[in-house]
Design a protein around this motif. Structure first.
Motif, PDB file in Angstrom:
ATOM      1  N   LYS A 198      -6.806   2.168  -3.434  1.00 21.34           N
ATOM      2  CA  LYS A 198      -6.452   2.982  -4.567  1.00 21.34           C
ATOM      3  C   LYS A 198      -4.506   3.161  -4.640  1.00 21.34           C
ATOM      4  N   GLY A 199      -4.045   2.785  -3.521  1.00 16.51           N
ATOM      5  CA  GLY A 199      -2.701   3.036  -3.380  1.00 16.51           C
ATOM      6  C   GLY A 199      -1.746   1.601  -3.384  1.00 16.51           C
ATOM      7  N   THR A 239     -10.755  -7.891  -5.358  1.00 18.54           N
ATOM      8  CA  THR A 239      -9.987  -6.799  -5.484  1.00 18.54           C
ATOM      9  C   THR A 239      -9.020  -6.723  -4.378  1.00 18.54           C
ATOM     10  N   CYS A 278       1.091  -1.176   0.040  1.00 19.79           N
ATOM     11  CA  CYS A 278       0.139  -0.265   0.024  1.00 19.79           C
ATOM     12  C   CYS A 278       0.953   1.359   0.157  1.00 19.79           C
ATOM     13  N   THR A 313      -8.966   1.355   1.670  1.00 26.74           N
ATOM     14  CA  THR A 313      -9.101   1.511   0.161  1.00 26.74           C
ATOM     15  C   THR A 313      -8.134   0.965  -0.628  1.00 26.74           C
ATOM     16  N   THR A 356      -7.457  -4.905  -1.109  1.00 24.69           N
ATOM     17  CA  THR A 356      -7.705  -3.654  -0.384  1.00 24.69           C
ATOM     18  C   THR A 356      -6.854  -3.581   0.689  1.00 24.69           C
TER      19      THR A 356
END
Length: 80
Positions: A47-48, A37, A15, A45, A39
């Motif tokens: 996203k990173g 996905t 992350c 999240t 996480t």
């Protein structure tokens, strides 16, 4: 480095937001989407999350340090 070249390399998810290599988890597929996905369990999240190649012994070291309440944070830059 020499250690990286001589040991078994593995791909690990990291992350970029919190720097954790152990926090990214694979979520179960939702009812609408069959895709799983990644996480971050700490940031909540996905996203990173980036994939990096690390030696197996480094991943083991991070797990052992976490068992002693020592958290290692990685600073990962995105490859453009």
């Amino acid at each position: 480095t020499r250690t990286h070249a001589r040991t078994r390399a593995q791909q690990a998810s990291v992350c970029r937001l919190c720097g954790s290599m152990l926090a990214p988890v694979l979520e179960a597929p939702s009812a609408t989407s069959k895709k799983r996905t990644l996480t971050c369990a700490l940031c909540k999240t996905g996203k990173g999350i980036v994939r990096v190649c690390v030696p197996y012994v480094f991943r083991y070291l991070i797990a052992e340090l976490l068992a002693m309440n020592i958290r290692l944070s990685l600073d990962v830059d995105a490859i453009s």
